[in-house]
Scaffold this active site. Structure first.
Site, PDB file in Angstrom:
ATOM      1  CB  SER A 112      -2.010   3.791   2.329  1.00  0.00           C
ATOM      2  OG  SER A 112      -0.968   3.764   3.279  1.00  0.00           O
ATOM      3  CE  LYS A 143      -8.155   1.844   2.951  1.00  0.00           C
ATOM      4  NZ  LYS A 143      -8.417   2.827   4.014  1.00  0.00           N
ATOM      5  CG  HIS A 176      -5.274   2.550  -0.508  1.00  0.00           C
ATOM      6  ND1 HIS A 176      -6.056   3.627  -0.195  1.00  0.00           N
ATOM      7  CD2 HIS A 176      -4.643   2.188   0.642  1.00  0.00           C
ATOM      8  CE1 HIS A 176      -5.898   3.930   1.082  1.00  0.00           C
ATOM      9  NE2 HIS A 176      -5.043   3.072   1.618  1.00  0.00           N
TER      10      HIS A 176
HETATM   11  C1  PLP Z   1      -3.000  -0.194   3.044  1.00  0.00           C
HETATM   12  C2  PLP Z   1      -4.036  -0.307   4.110  1.00  0.00           C
HETATM   13  N1  PLP Z   1      -4.237  -1.496   4.697  1.00  0.00           N
HETATM   14  C3  PLP Z   1      -5.167  -1.648   5.642  1.00  0.00           C
HETATM   15  C4  PLP Z   1      -5.943  -0.594   6.063  1.00  0.00           C
HETATM   16  C5  PLP Z   1      -6.933  -0.824   7.144  1.00  0.00           C
HETATM   17  O1  PLP Z   1      -8.198  -1.049   6.626  1.00  0.00           O
HETATM   18  P1  PLP Z   1      -9.474  -0.722   7.540  1.00  0.00           P
HETATM   19  O2  PLP Z   1      -9.682   0.752   7.460  1.00  0.00           O
HETATM   20  O3  PLP Z   1     -10.568  -1.516   6.938  1.00  0.00           O
HETATM   21  O4  PLP Z   1      -9.127  -1.147   8.911  1.00  0.00           O
HETATM   22  C6  PLP Z   1      -5.769   0.669   5.470  1.00  0.00           C
HETATM   23  C7  PLP Z   1      -6.540   1.860   5.796  1.00  0.00           C
HETATM   24  O5  PLP Z   1      -7.273   2.129   6.591  1.00  0.00           O
HETATM   25  C8  PLP Z   1      -4.786   0.815   4.482  1.00  0.00           C
HETATM   26  O6  PLP Z   1      -4.577   2.003   3.919  1.00  0.00           O
END
Ligand code: PLP
Length: 390
Positions: free
Chosen positions: A177, A237, A205
């Site tokens: 990320s 996303k 992502h």
């Molecule tokens: C790699 C990754 N996993 C999980 C999440 C969490 O997802 P959510 O925003 O739906 O809680 C994010 C970002 O927010 C992320 O960048």
């Protein structure tokens, strides 16, 4: 309260204090921040679907038909036909037998790691995995071994050296990320076969962004879905909505329905976000041109920043970080970008390791070539002003 004030003062001095910024418009290429319109390049709306007319209409229709909330946890009264249809759509998209939605991606990672492995099991986790994976590992009763970022030799060595009476699980972000590089998934699944480990990929992502049909890293590398026991993703996303999911075998999903506490003890997602996600997944699978345009814009920005002399982390994702190092310096860079009409946040520890503070640009398929040029020129102005580039 003094202890909180002291901590906040320390954070401010170190350039690590964070504040909330208020957006008064959709997370589109142009966004109104504190009354000013800026070019947005910090959002995760990769395919521009957050304000797509068709996705909005699906959400509105769902509100008209089902109301605004689900009013219950999934196992009591919260499961609607929208949940069932969305889960079937995610399973088809990810080429798995089944899928289950969670309230967000964070909860999906927590649920997977705290309920699918436990005492006697060992989790092997990439050092740059997302915080929700790290927190899931902390919550799990399994022991945790961290391997060097994308380093297959280190992973192999650690698998070799760590005895496990139970199950081994290798967990990785699909696209990292904060760095924007891809996991070496073909090597990971091979290593996993050798050590009879399960693989869990968090494609937050990559979903919608990579793969011929936007299916994520497995789709991109042509890896059969069965080789990845647990596929995690978010609806927040590229899918432009809200919520998270786990896709996998039918028995895995049934187990989660019964044993994953974040699933069992929380109110189900609301109708509009489910309907929006379903419509967005249809669009993602049929409109490959959005993805192509996003990747073309990404190449252009990456090239422009490199040509200007910035230290850009290598990668192919629409996450383009320029490393500045010091947090205060990075904050000032971000402030100057904003003066030049560009909104890109300073990413600092603990989100990234100390000494690697950065500006992380993220793009959308709805950005234009002019937007990219505007971002590059704003970076050059800020970079020259701060002596980052000559
Ligand atoms: C790699 C990754 N996993 C999980 C999440 C969490 O997802 P959510 O925003 O739906 O809680 C994010 C970002 O927010 C992320 O960048």
């Amino acid at each position: 309260m003094k202890r909180f004030q002291d901590k906040l003062s320390q954070l401010k001095e170190a350039g690590l204090h964070r504040r909330l910024r208020t957006m008064s418009s959709a997370s589109a290429p142009r966004v109104q921040v504190d009354g000013r319109w800026l070019v947005m390049c910090a959002a995760n709306n990769y395919l521009g679907l957050v304000d797509d007319e068709r996705v909005r209409a699906a959400a509105v229709d769902a509100i008209v038909r089902y109301g605004t909330g689900s009013s219950g946890s999934r196992l009591i009264t919260g499961t609607t036909d929208l949940h069932v249809r969305l889960e079937a759509a995610i399973a088809a998209f990810k080429q798995t037998e089944a899928a289950l939605v969670f309230n967000n991606g964070y909860m999906a990672n927590m649920a997977a790691l705290s309920s699918l492995v436990g005492t006697g099991d060992v989790i092997f986790s990439d050092e740059l995995n997302h915080a929700s994976i790290i927190d899931g590992c902390r919550q799990s009763k399994a022991s945790v071994v961290v391997y060097r970022h994308n380093d297959m030799n280190d992973l192999r060595r650690k698998l070799e050296d760590t005895p496990a009476s139970g199950q081994r699980l290798i967990v990785t972000d699909g696209v990292f990320s904060m760095d924007g590089d891809l996991a070496n998934l073909p090597a990971i699944v091979d290593v996993a076969d050798t050590y009879e480990a399960w693989v869990m990929v968090d494609d937050a992502h990559a979903t919608g962004v990579f793969g011929q049909h936007g299916g994520g890293t497995a789709d991109y590398y042509g890896i059969q879905a069965e080789r990845i026991a647990i596929q995690v993703g978010t609806l927040s996303k590229a899918i432009g909505s809200e919520g998270g999911f786990i896709a996998g075998s039918r028995v895995l999903i049934d187990y989660l329905v019964n044993c994953a506490r974040p699933f069992v003890f929380s109110t189900a997602l609301s109708p509009p976000v489910l309907a929006a996600a379903m419509r967005a997944i249809e669009i993602i699978q049929t409109e490959g041109a959005r993805r192509d345009h996003l990747h073309a814009l990404t190449k252009r920005l990456r090239r422009g920043l490199l040509d200007a002399g910035f230290e850009v982390l290598p990668g192919t994702a629409p996450i383009i970080p320029i490393i500045l190092g010091d947090p205060l310096h990075t904050l000032e860079f971000s402030r100057r970008l904003e003066e030049n009409g560009v909104f890109a946040t300073a990413i600092r520890p603990p989100t990234v390791p100390p000494g690697t503070s950065r500006i992380r640009f993220t793009l959308m398929a709805t950005h234009t070539d002019d937007d990219i040029e505007h971002i590059i020129q704003a970076c050059i102005a800020a970079g020259r002003g701060l002596g980052v580039i000559s």
